[in-house]
Each structure stands twice: as structure tokens, then as C-alpha cells.
Scaffold this active site. Structure first.
Site, PDB file in Angstrom:
ATOM      1  CB  ILE A  70      -0.959   0.010   1.225  1.00 56.87           C
ATOM      2  CG1 ILE A  70      -1.788  -1.287   1.268  1.00 56.87           C
ATOM      3  CG2 ILE A  70      -1.859   1.254   1.202  1.00 56.87           C
ATOM      4  CD1 ILE A  70      -2.612  -1.598   0.022  1.00 56.87           C
ATOM      5  CG  PHE A  80      27.096   4.431 -34.527  1.00 55.28           C
ATOM      6  CD1 PHE A  80      27.898   3.987 -35.575  1.00 55.28           C
ATOM      7  CD2 PHE A  80      27.707   5.051 -33.450  1.00 55.28           C
ATOM      8  CE1 PHE A  80      29.281   4.157 -35.542  1.00 55.28           C
ATOM      9  CE2 PHE A  80      29.073   5.221 -33.399  1.00 55.28           C
ATOM     10  CZ  PHE A  80      29.866   4.781 -34.445  1.00 55.28           C
ATOM     11  CD  GLU A 140      -3.866   2.884  -9.649  1.00 51.70           C
ATOM     12  OE1 GLU A 140      -4.861   3.094 -10.330  1.00 51.70           O
ATOM     13  OE2 GLU A 140      -3.761   3.196  -8.466  1.00 51.70           O
TER      14      GLU A 140
END
Ligand code: GRA
Length: 383
Positions: A156, A276, A361
Site C-alpha cells: 500500500i 549510428f 493499478e
């Protein structure tokens, strides 16, 4: 279709950028290393209005909307991803109470969340209930004018420092997810033990366990009816996912900026390494992924501001941004080599912080389930 941001939104974005660069950036590396919880910065973000963007002025907010939240969150996360968690912790409970609370609850709880006088949290996840929210075991048993809370929550955010927030628990387990209820609680009573936990990234966002043993919550603090909890939780996650998506976008941008700057300065084999084509390939992909995620997130936030359904669009945006952040952090590390891997430079922090966005989430896999099952017609996302 209008791709221009309003002057008001540009002002919010610029305010957040300036705050992040002036106040968060100077100590970001140190705060990460020392795992400092920056209560002072959390408070200042409240003073700047970052927690009140979806809240009407009556309850202390500025009502600028979801897009304003997304823009400010991206700017904060670009400089230090862990600091954006604070925004989510405050807005999550505030908008949920705004949506489901009584007038009395709104007046009582929302202003403290917007100002961050209440350092907030939302407690959903448990040791045996992560992706599967309905599997949670914490119970809330009616006892006169209170509920007695028993069980434990894990991972949490803000657990070690919070003084008030949302919690989801079963009032009737026999009803399966229809027996879950939602509560707002002040965490100052007896019956709560907190244990801090150490994570790979987001290190100055404190995280931990909350263990409840007959912890008392006034019955007047229940949101909605008994049994409304699961739907309230799903609703809440759909809003807070946008904050996580914007956070991921900030990390993607930070990693890209580090890669670009290094490509234009580092010389190997007699030329700047940006010359590159293998590095150009990575840069082009970083930009394409980031830009696509940004537009998807803006669309979801715009829909939210229009009060139109947006669960599907939010999941698409969150999934895309989480993957873009991880692609960009990985690509930046390839480009910077030892300078990316070194703890003396910020790319390793982006790499660690990016990982969280594939987990929080609703993991990337949960977002994919929501997206695919909607397309297949098995389970509509916008309901
Ligand atoms: O038929 P019904 O009346 O029983 O209703 C069903 C459905 O219509 C019921 O819930 C309803 N429902 C919804 N209602 C409104 C489901 N989704 C929604 C919705 N979006 N809006 C049961 O539905 P179901 O589909 O059978 O549910 P399920 O299979 O048990 O779960 C669905 C799902 C997997 C999507 C859900 O559990 C989920 O979202 N899991 C991910 C959990 C998650 O995101 N956890 C986040 C923890 S908090 C956190 O990470 C903090 C991070 C902090 C930070 O970094 O900022």
C-alpha cells in the site's frame, strides 16, 4: 478534432515543469538513494493545486480536469517518478468520495485530501488478492455505530505515513464481490500495525503493509451502500489508472531525453554515437511509442473530462504508456552502456521506476485482458 491545449492547460503543465525542475530535480538522486519521503514537496504540490484538478472549488479543488492532472503528473514523473505517486494517493480518495460520498462526507474529507493535510492512501491489495480484487479477505463487521476491520493489506503506497484514506473490505463474504464495501478511515485509532516494505523503484514513495485487528471505522464513513465496494473500486481504479499512465509517460520521456543528450555528446569510433543507425532505430522507436501513448492518454483524459465512458481507452493508454516507459528505459540503458547501468546517473533510476508501471493499478496483463475481452465481446470495458 483539436490537438491544441488551452492556455489554461499549458499554464498548468508549465507550472508543474518549473516546480519539478526547480524543487524536485536538485535532490531527486539523493532522495531516491536515501529513500526520503519528501513531506515538504508533497505539501507544496498540494499548495500548487495538483491534488485538486478533478475537484470542484466548493471542496477546495480547482476543477481543471483530468487532462490537467495528466499534464502535471507527466511533468513531475519526468523528473522523479516516485513523486507522482503522491498525486495519485491524494486524487484517488478525493474523486471517489466526490463520486460516491454523501454531502457530509465530501465536506468533511475532500478538502484535507486536496490540501494534503491528510496524507492519503487507498488500500485494496492483499497478500492473496492482487490482480484478483474480488479475492480479498479483509472483513468489516458491523458493531453498533462502527465497523470492526480485520485483515491485512500489502504493497500500500503511503502505508507508513498515511493518516487517512480509502479501504475496501467484505461486509458479507457470502455475496462474493457483491458483498464488498468501501470506507474512508482516519488511521489514528488502535488496532492498526504498519510495516514498511522495500521496493526496486519509486523508493521515496513509502510503501508497506497495514494489518488490522479490530480497527474501528465509524459506520458513517462507509461510501455508498453495503455491497457497493467492488464497483466503487473498479470505478476508482479507472480514474487512478490515468495518473499511473501519465507517470509512465514521464519516465518514457525522461529516458528518451537522456538517450538523445548522450547520443549527441558521446563520441566513439570517431563520431557521435547518434550517427549510428542502431541507435537511431532505438530513438525512433522510443519517440513513436511515447507519442502514441501520449495521444492515447490525452484521449482517455479528454473523454473523462467530457464525462464520457473511458474505461477501455484508459486501459489502452495505461498499457501503452507502461510498455513505452519500459522500452525507453531499456533502450536508454543500451545507448548509455555503463553510464546507464551506473548508479551515478539517472537512467538506472528510470529503468527501476519504469518497471512499476507494468505492475501498479492493473498490470499490463490485466490491461490486455480488459482490452481483448472488450474486443471479443466477452466483457464490455465501458459499463
Ligand atoms: O455482474 P455484476 O453486477 O456482478 O458486475 C460485474 C461487473 O459488471 C462485477 O463488477 C462489475 N465491473 C465493473 N463495474 C464498473 C467490473 N469492472 C467494472 C468496471 N470497470 N466498472 C464483476 O466483474 P468481473 O469482470 O467479473 O470482475 P473480475 O473478473 O473479478 O475483475 C475484473 C478485473 C480483473 C478487471 C479487476 O479485478 C481488476 O481491475 N484487477 C486489477 C486490480 C488493480 O488494478 N489493482 C490495483 C491496486 S492499487 C495500486 O496498484 C496502487 C498503485 C499506486 C500508484 O503507483 O500510483
Amino acid at each position: 478534432m483539436d490537438f491544441e491545449l488551452s492556455d489554461e492547460l499549458i499554464a498548468v503543465r508549465d507550472l508543474a515543469r518549473e516546480f519539478a525542475e526547480k524543487e524536485i530535480a536538485p535532490t531527486a538522486a539523493k532522495d531516491d538513494k536515501e529513500k526520503n519521503f519528501r513531506a515538504d514537496l508533497v505539501k507544496k504540490m498540494g499548495e500548487l493545486g495538483f491534488y485538486g484538478t478533478m475537484i470542484p472549488e466548493t471542496y477546495g479543488g480547482n476543477d481543471l480536469g483530468f487532462l490537467a492532472m495528466v499534464l502535471s503528473t507527466e511533468e513531475i514523473a519526468r523528473v522523479h517518478s516516485a513523486m507522482r505517486v503522491a498525486i495519485n494517493m491524494q486524487i484517488g480518495p478525493a474523486i471517489t468520495i466526490l463520486q460516491f460520498g454523501t454531502e457530509e462526507q465530501k465536506k468533511k474529507f475532500i478538502p484535507g485530501l486536496v490540501s494534503s493535510d491528510t496524507i492519503a492512501c487507498f488500500a485494496i491489495t492483499e497478500p492473496d488478492a492482487g490482480s484478483d480484487v474480488a479475492a480479498l479477505r479483509t472483513t468489516a463487521t458491523k458493531d453498533g455505530d462502527n465497523y470492526l476491520l480485520n485483515g491485512s493489506k500489502i504493497w500500500i503506497s503511503n502505508a507508513p505515513v498515511t493518516n487517512g484514506g480509502l479501504i475496501y473490505a467484505y461486509t458479507d463474504r457470502s455475496q462474493k464481490h457483491r458483498g464488498m464495501s468501501a470506507f474512508y478511515a482516519d488511521w489514528d485509532g488502535p488496532g492498526l500495525t504498519r510495516k514498511p516494505l522495500e521496493m526496486l523503484g519509486a523508493r521515496c514513495s513509502p510503501i508497506g503493509e497495514m494489518i488490522f485487528d479490530n480497527f474501528r471505522i465509524p459506520a458513517a464513513n462507509r461510501l455508498g451502500k453495503e455491497g457497493d465496494g467492488f464497483k466503487i473500486c473498479m470505478w476508482q481504479l479507472n480514474q487512478t489508472r490515468l495518473n499511473c499512465a501519465a507517470g509512465a509517460l514521464g519516465v518514457a520521456r525522461a529516458a528518451k531525453e537522456a538517450a538523445l543528450s548522450y547520443c549527441n555528446q558521446r563520441v566513439q569510433f570517431g563520431q557521435k554515437i547518434g550517427e549510428f543507425q542502431m541507435n537511431q532505430d532505438l530513438i525512433a522507436q522510443m519517440i513513436a511509442h511515447e507519442e502514441a501513448a501520449r495521444l492515447l492518454i490525452y484521449r482517455a483524459a479528454w473523454l473523462a473530462d467530457q464525462k464520457k465512458p473511458n474505461n477501455l481507452e484508459t486501459s489502452i493508454g495505461k498499457y501503452s504508456a507502461a510498455e513505452a516507459a519500459n522500452f525507453a528505459a531499456d533502450a536508454a540503458m543500451k545507448i548509455l552502456g555503463a553510464y546507464g547501468y551506473s548508479t551515478e546517473f539517472p537512467v538506472e533510476r528510470y529503468y527501476r521506476d519504469a518497471k512499476s508501471y507494468q505492475i501498479v493499478e492493473g498490470s499490463s496483463n490485466i490491461q490486455k485482458i480488459i482490452i481483448a475481452q472488450d474486443a471479443l465481446g466477452y466483457r464490455k470495458a465501458n459499463r
